[in-house]
Write a protein that holds these residues in place. Structure first.
Motif, PDB file in Angstrom:
ATOM      1  N   GLY A 298       0.824  -1.206   0.000  1.00  0.00           N
ATOM      2  CA  GLY A 298       0.000   0.000   0.000  1.00  0.00           C
ATOM      3  C   GLY A 298       0.856   1.253   0.000  1.00  0.00           C
ATOM      4  N   TYR A 299       1.928   1.239   0.795  1.00  0.00           N
ATOM      5  CA  TYR A 299       2.858   2.374   0.819  1.00  0.00           C
ATOM      6  C   TYR A 299       3.559   2.543  -0.525  1.00  0.00           C
ATOM      7  CZ  TYR A 299       2.563   2.964   5.930  1.00  0.00           C
ATOM      8  OH  TYR A 299       2.132   3.224   7.215  1.00  0.00           O
ATOM      9  N   VAL A 300       3.875   1.442  -1.166  1.00  0.00           N
ATOM     10  CA  VAL A 300       4.515   1.506  -2.488  1.00  0.00           C
ATOM     11  C   VAL A 300       3.564   2.155  -3.490  1.00  0.00           C
ATOM     12  CG1 VAL A 300       5.423   0.156  -4.409  1.00  0.00           C
ATOM     13  CG2 VAL A 300       6.001  -0.477  -2.055  1.00  0.00           C
ATOM     14  N   GLY A 301       2.300   1.744  -3.460  1.00  0.00           N
ATOM     15  CA  GLY A 301       1.304   2.353  -4.342  1.00  0.00           C
ATOM     16  C   GLY A 301       1.172   3.838  -4.094  1.00  0.00           C
ATOM     17  N   ARG A 302       1.205   4.223  -2.822  1.00  0.00           N
ATOM     18  CA  ARG A 302       1.131   5.643  -2.471  1.00  0.00           C
ATOM     19  C   ARG A 302       2.331   6.388  -3.032  1.00  0.00           C
ATOM     20  NH1 ARG A 302      -2.783   9.162  -1.556  1.00  0.00           N
ATOM     21  NH2 ARG A 302      -1.619  11.090  -1.788  1.00  0.00           N
ATOM     22  N   SER A 303       3.496   5.766  -2.914  1.00  0.00           N
ATOM     23  CA  SER A 303       4.722   6.390  -3.419  1.00  0.00           C
ATOM     24  C   SER A 303       4.633   6.632  -4.917  1.00  0.00           C
ATOM     25  CB  SER A 303       5.919   5.490  -3.104  1.00  0.00           C
ATOM     26  OG  SER A 303       6.064   5.295  -1.712  1.00  0.00           O
ATOM     27  N   ILE A 349      11.848 -19.041  11.955  1.00  0.00           N
ATOM     28  CA  ILE A 349      12.097 -17.708  11.417  1.00  0.00           C
ATOM     29  C   ILE A 349      10.866 -16.868  11.736  1.00  0.00           C
ATOM     30  CG2 ILE A 349      12.371 -16.321   9.333  1.00  0.00           C
ATOM     31  CD1 ILE A 349      14.857 -17.817   9.943  1.00  0.00           C
ATOM     32  N   LYS A 350      11.057 -15.760  12.410  1.00  0.00           N
ATOM     33  CA  LYS A 350       9.935 -14.910  12.786  1.00  0.00           C
ATOM     34  C   LYS A 350      10.075 -13.530  12.169  1.00  0.00           C
ATOM     35  CE  LYS A 350       8.887 -17.316  17.105  1.00  0.00           C
ATOM     36  NZ  LYS A 350       8.677 -17.180  18.573  1.00  0.00           N
ATOM     37  N   VAL A 351       8.932 -12.911  11.878  1.00  0.00           N
ATOM     38  CA  VAL A 351       8.912 -11.583  11.276  1.00  0.00           C
ATOM     39  C   VAL A 351       8.963 -10.536  12.372  1.00  0.00           C
ATOM     40  CG1 VAL A 351       7.607  -9.975   9.850  1.00  0.00           C
ATOM     41  CG2 VAL A 351       7.614 -12.412   9.293  1.00  0.00           C
ATOM     42  N   ILE A 352       9.795  -9.538  12.198  1.00  0.00           N
ATOM     43  CA  ILE A 352       9.889  -8.439  13.156  1.00  0.00           C
ATOM     44  C   ILE A 352       8.670  -7.539  12.971  1.00  0.00           C
ATOM     45  CG2 ILE A 352      11.248  -6.457  13.910  1.00  0.00           C
ATOM     46  CD1 ILE A 352      13.723  -7.888  12.793  1.00  0.00           C
ATOM     47  N   LYS A 353       8.013  -7.216  14.052  1.00  0.00           N
ATOM     48  CA  LYS A 353       6.807  -6.396  13.985  1.00  0.00           C
ATOM     49  C   LYS A 353       7.110  -4.993  13.438  1.00  0.00           C
ATOM     50  CE  LYS A 353       4.362  -8.684  17.801  1.00  0.00           C
ATOM     51  NZ  LYS A 353       3.724  -8.490  19.133  1.00  0.00           N
ATOM     52  N   ALA A 354       6.087  -4.417  12.798  1.00  0.00           N
ATOM     53  CA  ALA A 354       6.140  -3.033  12.303  1.00  0.00           C
ATOM     54  C   ALA A 354       7.287  -2.802  11.317  1.00  0.00           C
ATOM     55  CB  ALA A 354       6.238  -2.058  13.472  1.00  0.00           C
ATOM     56  N   THR A 355       7.547  -3.795  10.474  1.00  0.00           N
ATOM     57  CA  THR A 355       8.591  -3.626   9.450  1.00  0.00           C
ATOM     58  C   THR A 355       7.988  -3.379   8.070  1.00  0.00           C
ATOM     59  OG1 THR A 355       8.715  -6.048   9.280  1.00  0.00           O
ATOM     60  CG2 THR A 355      10.378  -4.952  10.638  1.00  0.00           C
ATOM     61  N   ASP A 356       6.685  -3.031   8.045  1.00  0.00           N
ATOM     62  CA  ASP A 356       6.033  -2.804   6.752  1.00  0.00           C
ATOM     63  C   ASP A 356       6.667  -1.638   5.989  1.00  0.00           C
ATOM     64  OD1 ASP A 356       5.078  -1.164   8.756  1.00  0.00           O
ATOM     65  OD2 ASP A 356       3.042  -1.058   7.978  1.00  0.00           O
ATOM     66  N   LYS A 357       7.052  -0.576   6.711  1.00  0.00           N
ATOM     67  CA  LYS A 357       7.658   0.569   6.031  1.00  0.00           C
ATOM     68  C   LYS A 357       9.041   0.217   5.499  1.00  0.00           C
ATOM     69  CE  LYS A 357       5.130   4.172   8.521  1.00  0.00           C
ATOM     70  NZ  LYS A 357       5.226   5.374   9.380  1.00  0.00           N
ATOM     71  N   ARG A 358       9.747  -0.631   6.221  1.00  0.00           N
ATOM     72  CA  ARG A 358      11.065  -1.058   5.759  1.00  0.00           C
ATOM     73  C   ARG A 358      10.930  -1.879   4.476  1.00  0.00           C
ATOM     74  NH1 ARG A 358      14.202  -3.819  10.364  1.00  0.00           N
ATOM     75  NH2 ARG A 358      13.676  -1.796  11.278  1.00  0.00           N
ATOM     76  N   ILE A 359       9.935  -2.761   4.459  1.00  0.00           N
ATOM     77  CA  ILE A 359       9.697  -3.559   3.245  1.00  0.00           C
ATOM     78  C   ILE A 359       9.286  -2.643   2.100  1.00  0.00           C
ATOM     79  CG2 ILE A 359       8.242  -5.337   2.192  1.00  0.00           C
ATOM     80  CD1 ILE A 359       8.017  -6.635   4.955  1.00  0.00           C
ATOM     81  N   PRO A 373       6.443  10.184   1.748  1.00  0.00           N
ATOM     82  CA  PRO A 373       6.923  10.698   3.043  1.00  0.00           C
ATOM     83  C   PRO A 373       6.783   9.698   4.192  1.00  0.00           C
ATOM     84  CG  PRO A 373       5.695  12.393   1.890  1.00  0.00           C
ATOM     85  CD  PRO A 373       5.535  11.138   1.097  1.00  0.00           C
ATOM     86  N   GLU A 374       5.717   8.892   4.173  1.00  0.00           N
ATOM     87  CA  GLU A 374       5.501   7.927   5.245  1.00  0.00           C
ATOM     88  C   GLU A 374       6.640   6.914   5.346  1.00  0.00           C
ATOM     89  OE1 GLU A 374       1.891   9.947   4.338  1.00  0.00           O
ATOM     90  OE2 GLU A 374       3.195   8.785   3.011  1.00  0.00           O
TER      91      GLU A 374
END
Length: 377
Positions: A298-303, A349-359, A373-374
């Protein structure tokens, strides 16, 4: 708590037959008007006024009541669940049968104790509503209720208080609320839900049926409804409340829908959706099926949308969304650990929380899209 107005309350009730009757109480089902509810009932004091040991309900907080006010103002067709009302005694004047059901005409004496075991927030709102200058027009609206008669001297006896507290616990302590997906999907009074539902209906054939509307992931599903809705919100940079205003304008709605559909259609083309149908592939071993990946997309689409807004030509450039040069089909890939998206926990293997912006930033970098900007916060 006796009648706040000092008057008797006349009722017509169906006599019930429930398990709680084993405790020596009698149950009825009935209906009263908003005006009657406001006039004949009281709200238990909050714990800052009444000793907690005497309370049989949770406090009524402003957030709950304000939520009901917002619902009333925005809904085109309000509906409220029934209340549960305790009284210590009931005067039954007449008993008769209708369609095989026992009914009674009865009176709650002005001096009888009454207590709202479930519905104090609704009652607080209704009292406020009918007290407004225009409130008289709503006094005739009705609400259903369950009436439980304890047959005790008052509702302050040990028996009555024990039963009232237990009913509250039975209703709420083990209550499992509907998951976010089904709650959002069914809330058709919300403009954002309308948009999300219509986008799901218009998904390309390869993505048709891939969204788990009720939040349960099964073979072939990509994301839950809630995860897909989050993707749309990230793309639009919008909250549900703000969406209600913007999307209420039909021209704006159509333009936003067109942008969303163009983005979603292209995005679905770059995801390896066929893997979801492979019996040998486990959903939780994939990266692109994760909630954080949906949010990131979703952030990528916004970008990309922001990039188009900054372009002189404003020609659609959704074609920049191409197959990703990263192992989105394998959550165990070393790439994700190196980029601090996942971590090793023993054999897992576990996913680190709140890494959506990093991805999202990694995807933008891969596709040569300037991050919104986000993603730079």
């Amino acid at each position: 708590m006796t009648s706040p107005c000092g008057d008797h309350l006349s009722l017509v009730l169906f006599k019930g037959n429930e398990g709680i009757g084993n405790l020596g109480v009698t149950t009825y089902e009935g209906m009263m008007t908003f005006g009657e509810l406001a006039k004949h009932t009281r709200i238990e004091q909050n714990s800052d006024e009444l000793d907690e040991s005497l309370k049989c309900q949770r406090d009524v907080d402003n957030a709950r009541v304000n939520g009901l006010k917002t619902y009333w103002e925005n809904s085109k067709g309000t509906v409220f669940p029934n209340l549960t009302l305790f009284v210590n005694e009931l005067d039954v004047n007449k008993t008769f049968s209708v369609a095989g059901r026992n009914m009674v005409e009865a009176i709650v004496d002005a001096g009888a104790d009454r207590f709202i075991s479930d519905g104090q927030g609704r009652t607080t709102f209704i009292k406020w509503l009918v007290a407004q200058p225009e409130g008289e027009q709503f006094a005739g609206h009705t609400i259903s209720f369950k009436l439980i008669v304890t047959h005790t001297k008052s509702l302050r006896t040990e028996k009555a208080m024990t039963i009232m507290k237990q009913v509250f616990a039975d209703y709420h302590v083990k209550l499992k609320k509907p998951n976010k997906s089904i709650s959002k999907h069914f809330n058709t009074s919300c403009q954002l839900t309308r948009l999300t539902n219509e986008l799901i209906d218009a998904l390309p054939e390869s993505a048709n049926g891939r969204i788990a509307l009720h939040g349960k992931i099964t073979k072939g599903k990509l994301w839950t409804y809630d995860q897909f809705a989050t993707l749309i919100q990230r793309f639009l940079k919008i909250t549900p409340s703000k969406a209600s205003t913007i999307l209420s304008d039909e021209a704006s709605y159509k333009a936003i829908y067109a942008d969303c559909l163009a983005f979603i259609t292209q995005a679905m083309q770059v995801l390896p959706l066929k893997l979801l149908d492979d019996e040998t592939v486990s959903h939780d071993k994939l990266m692109f099926t994760r909630a954080i990946f949906a949010s990131a997309l979703g952030y990528v689409g916004r970008s990309l949308y922001d990039e188009m807004l900054g372009s002189d030509s404003m020609d659609p450039t959704w074609h920049k969304l191409v197959a990703l040069d990263m192992p989105i089909e394998d959550i165990k890939a070393k790439f994700w650990t190196e980029k601090k998206i996942t971590f090793v926990d023993g054999d897992s293997i576990k996913v680190i929380k709140a890494t959506d912006k990093r991805i999202g930033s990694l995807i933008c970098q891969s596709m040569k899209i300037w991050p919104c900007p986000e993603l730079m916060q």
